[in-house]
Structure formats: structure tokens, C-alpha cells
Design an enzyme around this catalytic site. Structure first.
Site, mmCIF file in Angstrom:
data_model
loop_
_atom_site.group_PDB
_atom_site.id
_atom_site.type_symbol
_atom_site.label_atom_id
_atom_site.label_comp_id
_atom_site.label_asym_id
_atom_site.label_seq_id
_atom_site.Cartn_x
_atom_site.Cartn_y
_atom_site.Cartn_z
ATOM 1 N N GLN A 1 43.462 37.419 35.306
ATOM 2 C CA GLN A 1 42.323 36.527 35.309
ATOM 3 C C GLN A 1 41.504 36.725 34.164
ATOM 4 O O GLN A 1 40.708 36.059 33.623
ATOM 5 C CB GLN A 1 41.269 36.762 36.341
ATOM 6 C CG GLN A 1 41.699 36.273 37.722
ATOM 7 C CD GLN A 1 41.679 34.625 38.113
ATOM 8 O OE1 GLN A 1 41.201 34.114 37.089
ATOM 9 N NE2 GLN A 1 42.560 34.256 38.832
ATOM 10 N N SER B 1 49.879 35.882 33.967
ATOM 11 C CA SER B 1 50.364 34.524 34.370
ATOM 12 C C SER B 1 50.202 33.470 33.568
ATOM 13 O O SER B 1 49.301 33.074 33.159
ATOM 14 C CB SER B 1 49.923 34.616 35.902
ATOM 15 O OG SER B 1 50.499 33.554 36.550
ATOM 16 N N CYS C 1 42.753 33.120 48.739
ATOM 17 C CA CYS C 1 44.079 33.310 48.882
ATOM 18 C C CYS C 1 44.658 33.176 50.224
ATOM 19 O O CYS C 1 45.773 33.488 50.699
ATOM 20 C CB CYS C 1 44.509 34.545 48.204
ATOM 21 S SG CYS C 1 44.541 34.419 46.388
HETATM 22 C C1 LIG Z 1 46.921 34.415 40.493
HETATM 23 C C2 LIG Z 1 46.897 35.869 40.257
HETATM 24 C C3 LIG Z 1 48.157 36.853 40.785
HETATM 25 C C4 LIG Z 1 49.205 36.007 40.889
HETATM 26 O O1 LIG Z 1 50.054 35.211 39.883
HETATM 27 P P1 LIG Z 1 51.014 34.417 40.114
HETATM 28 O O2 LIG Z 1 51.529 33.936 38.790
HETATM 29 O O3 LIG Z 1 50.300 33.175 41.151
HETATM 30 O O4 LIG Z 1 52.248 35.049 41.272
HETATM 31 C C5 LIG Z 1 47.913 38.165 40.616
HETATM 32 N N1 LIG Z 1 46.678 38.753 40.151
HETATM 33 C C6 LIG Z 1 45.563 37.944 39.944
HETATM 34 C C7 LIG Z 1 44.485 38.521 39.791
HETATM 35 C C8 LIG Z 1 45.388 36.400 40.125
HETATM 36 O O5 LIG Z 1 44.567 35.956 39.888
#
Ligand SMILES: *Cc1c(COP(=O)(O)O)cnc(C)c1O
Length: 416
Positions: free
Chosen positions: A187, A207, A333
Site C-alpha cells: 500500500q 504489487s 478482504c
Molecule cells: C493487496 C495487498 C496484498 C496482496 O497483493 P495481491 O497482489 O493482491 O496478491 C498484500 N498486502 C497488502 C497490504 C495489500 O494491500
């Protein structure tokens, strides 16, 4: 004219930027080469791979050789924690089992469930509590460290409430004790400065789809010299760290998204923060019994998380959808899970109250001009839901849910 959708769930996922999509498209057909082959098509794919690696590395101040592409944030978190746990398995001795991991109680499930999994295999995990704004205590961290501690995994910032952890100090403490520090920065990257050198980070997860890149692609930063066990075995791609034919279109998209995020970091943060602060001001001044969850000071510029007593988040989200506003509630989630959010519980917020929460996460397509409409819509919906809520006394215009509330029980607190 019908109002256009106002999408404010950018912490759940983002739209791919047009420039990102454009960059990706040739790699689906014209440039479909396998980066492991030697002819022109393969070499072009390899070049694209290397360029993206540089773009991602630049965003977090790493060396390109320290970046490995994965299928996303979830895989990167799994990789970091299981990879260190497995590596240390070989270093166990009679005196030191090297099996202790420290994390926090408000991590993303990708970290928490990985830790829970390892507990089944004899690893010991400490889940640090957080204060009422969602920040861990450095003293608690120091006190939790043991001889057997192999990893500290604390998120850079929280996906629900946007609280930013004191990453640099956490890393310093880890290193003083010779312990590795992993941070889930999914994030944070692209929103606030993430600098793996300055912030003492050894392993980091990011990500694509949280920074206007495609879904199903992410990266893990592993500092040069850090020993980690790989857990996807095969043809030896990504320097043997993560096998499997590389997802070139996805990687190219992540690279471009990282470049845009890097070049516009300050401007985007300023844009988001202006909207965030206007929402906080509007909502808390116009809606009775409304609160902001998390820290005001140590907060992502694009996150605001409200709590309204007497109402229920799912209805709030559905009613706001009718107003063409997309947000998230306390259990972003885990919509299948009727219990409140584990993050809000860790802040000490009772389930009945945490259910009445609303996360709005801002993206570049959001406009400050829409804030008035958004605040009015939230007020309209909250007023309506309170009118029909058994937890709201309409005559006296006040919350009466406390009369029915049971205190947080051990089960609520022990979930993580
Ligand atoms: C969205 C998120 C993930 C997971 O990432 P993906 O690419 O959707 O698997 C992990 N940690 C945090 C803090 C996230 O917001």
C-alpha cells in the site's frame, strides 16, 4: 445526465493507466517471445524484462539485481516469510531452534495466514499489538526479540486504515539484533517515499494492481547478500529465485506503472491528500457521531477510514453504490466473514462499531470538486440507515447500541 461512477476503492484495486496498457499490448502478440530464448523475439522480451526491473528498482531505491518478479503481493509475502523460515530450518541447533517470527496483529492476511501456517510446522510467532491509531510499539518489538528470532515482518502501511509504521526504526532494531526485516509495502509504494536503503529494509513486497498496473503481477526485493530459500522450483528463471516463464506483459505493465508512480510521487500524494483532508473535514463536521479510524498524522495520503455509530457497513456500501460512489467497509478482504475487521479489533474498536465503517481510498481520477457531493451522499445514507436502525434513538438523535453491546471477548481479540 447520469452521474459518472466515483470509484474510491483504490486500496482494493486500481484501474490500469492507459499508458500502462499501451506499453503492455505489443507483448501479447507481436513481441510474444520467451525471455529465455536466444533469437530476436526472445532477446526483445529479455530487454523488456530488464527495463521493467530497473523501473521497479528505481521506485524503491534498490539495485535491479535485487528485484524478482512474482505473481503479486500475496506471493511476495509468502515468499519472504516461508523463504526465510525454510532457510533457517537448516540452521537449527539443539540450543537454538531458530524458529521465531515477529509480526503485527494488523498485517494483511497474506502475512498473517502465512504465519499461522508456519505455526503448524513448529514455528513460533509473536503478533505485536498496536495502539489505538494502529502503530506498533518499538519497546514491545525490542521485548519480543529472542535468540531464536529469525525475521521481523511488519507492514509499511496498513491496507484498511492507512497507518504508516515507523519502518526505519523497526529496521534499525532488527539489524542491531542481527535479524532480517521484511516489510509488506504493497500500500505504500507509489504513495509515499519507500527507500529500502534509508528505511533499513531487507525484503519488501509490492504489487502491480495497487499502483495502476495489471493484476497478477508483483515483485519481491531481496537485499544483496540475504540468504533465502526459493519455494517455486522449475526452469531457473529470475536467476533461479523464482521459476516459471516470466509474465512479460504483466512485468512490462508493472514497470511502466512503477515509472509513473516514481515520476509523479509528490504530485499524486498532494492531489490525494487534498481530497482526503476535505473528506475528513466535511464528514466529521456534518455527520453526528462520525470518527476517523487510525492515525491522522501517520497516514497514507490516499486513505480515509470513517466510523459511524448505529449503522452497518454492508448497507452503507450498497446504498452508496446507488449514489454512484464505490467504497469499502470494515471487512474489505473478508466479505464472507461476519466478524468485524481484525484491524479495527486490534485498535480496540468494538465489533458493532467497527461494522459501521467506511474506507474511501483515493486515486488520480478522483476530483476535489466531487467532495461536496460525496459528503452529502454519505450524510444522506447514514441518516437514512440510522432512521431504520434499532441501535439509533431517533427521538433523541443518539446512539443507543452501548446498551446491547457485549464487551470484546477473547475470541474477538485472539483472532490474530
Ligand atoms: C493487496 C495487498 C496484498 C496482496 O497483493 P495481491 O497482489 O493482491 O496478491 C498484500 N498486502 C497488502 C497490504 C495489500 O494491500
Amino acid at each position: 445526465m447520469e452521474r459518472e461512477l466515483i470509484y474510491m476503492d483504490n486500496s482494493a484495486t486500481t484501474a490500469v493507466y492507459p499508458e500502462v496498457l499501451e506499453e503492455m499490448l505489443p507483448y501479447f502478440n507481436e513481441e510474444y517471445g520467451n525471455a529465455s530464448t536466444l533469437y530476436r523475439l526472445g532477446v526483445n522480451a529479455k530487454k523488456a524484462l530488464n527495463k521493467a526491473r530497473e523501473q521497479v528498482a528505481t521506485l524503491i531505491n534498490a539495485d535491479p539485481s535485487e528485484i524478482t518478479f512474482t505473481s503479486g503481493g500475496t506471493e511476495s509475502d509468502n515468499f519472504a516469510i516461508k523463504g526465510i523460515a525454510l532457510k533457517e530450518y537448516k540452521n537449527r541447533t539443539e540450543e537454538n531452534p531458530r524458529n521465531h517470527i515477529i509480526t503485527s496483529s494488523i498485517e494483511h492476511p497474506a502475512v498473517l495466514e502465512t504465519c499461522r501456517f508456519l505455526e503448524k510446522y513448529g514455528y513460533e510467532v509473536t503478533y505485536l499489538p498496536v495502539d489505538e491509531t494502529g502503530i506498533i510499539s518499538l519497546e514491545d518489538l525490542e521485548n519480543a526479540i529472542k535468540d531464536s528470532t529469525i525475521l521481523i515482518s511488519i507492514m509499511h502501511s496498513n491496507n484498511e486504515i492507512g497507518t504508516i509504521q515507523p519502518t526505519k526504526e523497526i529496521g534499525r532494531i532488527a539489524h542491531e539484533h542481527g535479524i532480517l526485516f521484511h516489510s509488506d509495502a504493497v500500500q505504500s509504494v507509489g504513495k509515499i517515499p519507500v527507500d529500502v536503503v534509508d528505511q533499513n529494509i531487507d525484503i519488501l513486497s509490492l504489487s502491480g494492481h495497487k499502483i495502476n498496473g495489471p493484476k497478477g503481477i508483483g515483485a519481491i526485493y531481496i537485499k544483496k547478500g540475504v540468504q533465502i530459500e526459493t519455494f517455486i522450483h522449475g526452469g531457473g528463471q529470475e536467476d533461479g529465485v523464482r521459476s516459471g516463464t516470466e509474465n512479460i506483459p504483466g512485468i512490462v505493465g508493472l514497470g511502466k506503472a512503477a515509472q509513473i508512480a516514481y515520476e509523479n510521487l509528490d504530485e499524486h500524494a498532494k492531489h490525494d491528500q487534498e481530497i482526503r483532508d476535505a473528506l475528513i473535514e466535511g464528514v466529521t463536521s456534518q455527520i453526528k457521531d462520525s470518527y476517523v479510524n487510525g492515525s491522522i498524522e501517520h497516514r497514507l495520503p490516499n486513505n480515509v477510514h470513517f466510523r459511524f455509530s448505529g449503522i452497518e457497513g454492508e448497507s452503507l456500501i450498497l446504498k452508496l453504490d446507488d449514489e454512484k460512489i464505490d467504497g469499502a467497509t470494515g471487512s474489505a478482504c473478508s466479505t464472507h466473514d461476519l466478524k468485524g475487521s481484525h484491524v479495527l479489533a486490534a485498535l480496540g474498536i468494538k465489533p458493532a462499531l467497527s461494522h459501521g465503517s467506511l474506507r474511501l481510498s483515493i486515486g488520480q481520477e478522483n476530483n476535489i470538486e466531487d467532495v461536496d457531493y460525496i459528503v452529502k451522499s454519505i450524510k444522506k445514507v447514514v441518516d437514512y440507515l440510522r432512521e431504520i436502525s434499532p441501535l439509533w434513538d431517533n427521538k433523541n438523535d443518539e446512539y443507543i447500541g452501548d446498551r446491547f453491546e457485549k464487551p470484546l471477548d477473547d475470541e474477538d481479540l485472539d483472532r490474530y
